[in-house]
Scaffold this motif. Structure first.
Motif, short mmCIF file in Angstrom:
data_model
loop_
_atom_site.label_atom_id
_atom_site.label_comp_id
_atom_site.label_asym_id
_atom_site.label_seq_id
_atom_site.Cartn_x
_atom_site.Cartn_y
_atom_site.Cartn_z
N TYR A 198 0.82 -1.21 0.00
CA TYR A 198 0.00 0.00 0.00
C TYR A 198 0.86 1.27 0.00
N SER A 199 1.98 1.25 0.70
CA SER A 199 2.82 2.45 0.85
C SER A 199 4.29 2.07 0.65
N ASN A 258 6.85 3.61 -0.42
CA ASN A 258 7.89 4.63 -0.27
C ASN A 258 8.04 5.15 1.17
N LEU A 259 7.42 4.47 2.13
CA LEU A 259 7.53 4.92 3.51
C LEU A 259 8.95 4.72 4.03
#
Length: 241
Positions: A74-75, A77-78
């Motif tokens: 889902y994310s 690039n965190l």
């Protein structure tokens, strides 16, 4: 019938084992890296990255494992501190990662501000009469355009109403930060738009007016309606004026 083997054919048959061996031998100059050496290099890299973020090796390993799950999909690039903070297993962990992230962000911002000052000085020396696009808009640095004491003006190309509104604000002597929503990260596009509406270079140089790429800020502040939009923060919320 007797089989006749020519001298040339006989020589090729004799050389066949040598040629096959040459084909399977590694090329000169190439070094085969063993799996053990590769694992040692990977471990050293992980330890260095963990240290860069102020993390222990086991915390870095957990971050990597978490990024292989739904959060990483889902994310993707965190940063490690945000990932570990979101997935903290107790309040103490959550507090630790929050503090580490605040410290890391403070160091990052200080470096960016230091470079911004050097950048401003260089621009003034080299291009004193050319409109400057604020480099902080693309660096992720918190900037004046999102401070409550200043106006943020969001505009787009091919928008006569946007041009009229900006001319009006400049005539009134307002200080504001201009965002071109469809700039496509091209400084020349922002600069040309500002020149077309008559933004005064002196005001840009003195930062009474700054020119910025939008970088998604218009959507992020959640203000409804068409452009142009002149907004200011009131009571923690961005409102149109």
């Amino acid at each position: 019938m007797r089989s006749h083997i020519t001298p040339v054919l006989a020589a090729l048959i004799a050389l066949a084992p040598v040629l096959a061996l040459a084909q399977t031998a590694p090329a000169t100059g190439f070094r085969i890296v063993s799996s053990q050496e590769r694992m040692t290099n990977d471990t050293a890299l992980d330890e260095r990255l963990a240290k860069d973020w102020g993390l222990k090796p086991e915390e870095w390993t957990r971050y990597q494992q978490l990024m292989q799950g739904p959060l990483g999909i889902y994310s993707p690039n965190l940063d490690p501190l945000t990932v570990l903070g979101i997935e903290a297993r107790d309040e103490e962990e959550r507090r630790r990662y929050a503090e580490l992230q605040v410290q890391a962000e403070a160091r990052r911002v200080e470096k960016l501000l230091t470079y911004q000052r050097a950048y401003d000085a260089a621009w003034q020396r080299l291009y004193p009469n050319l409109l400057r696009v604020d480099m902080r808009a693309s660096s992720g640095l918190p900037q004046s355009s999102l401070q409550p004491t200043r106006l943020a003006v969001f505009v787009k190309e091919n928008c006569p109403a946007c041009e009229r509104r900006v001319r009006q604000l400049q005539t009134e002597g307002a200080e504001f930060d201009l965002y071109l929503v469809d700039s496509r990260q091209e400084d020349a596009r922002v600069r040309q738009w500002a020149e077309r509406v008559g933004i005064e270079p002196d005001k840009v140089r003195d930062r009474a007016i700054t020119l910025n790429h939008d970088n998604g800020r218009w959507l992020a502040i959640g203000v409804q309606g068409e452009l142009p939009a002149v907004v200011r923060e009131v009571g923690g919320q961005w409102q149109r004026l």
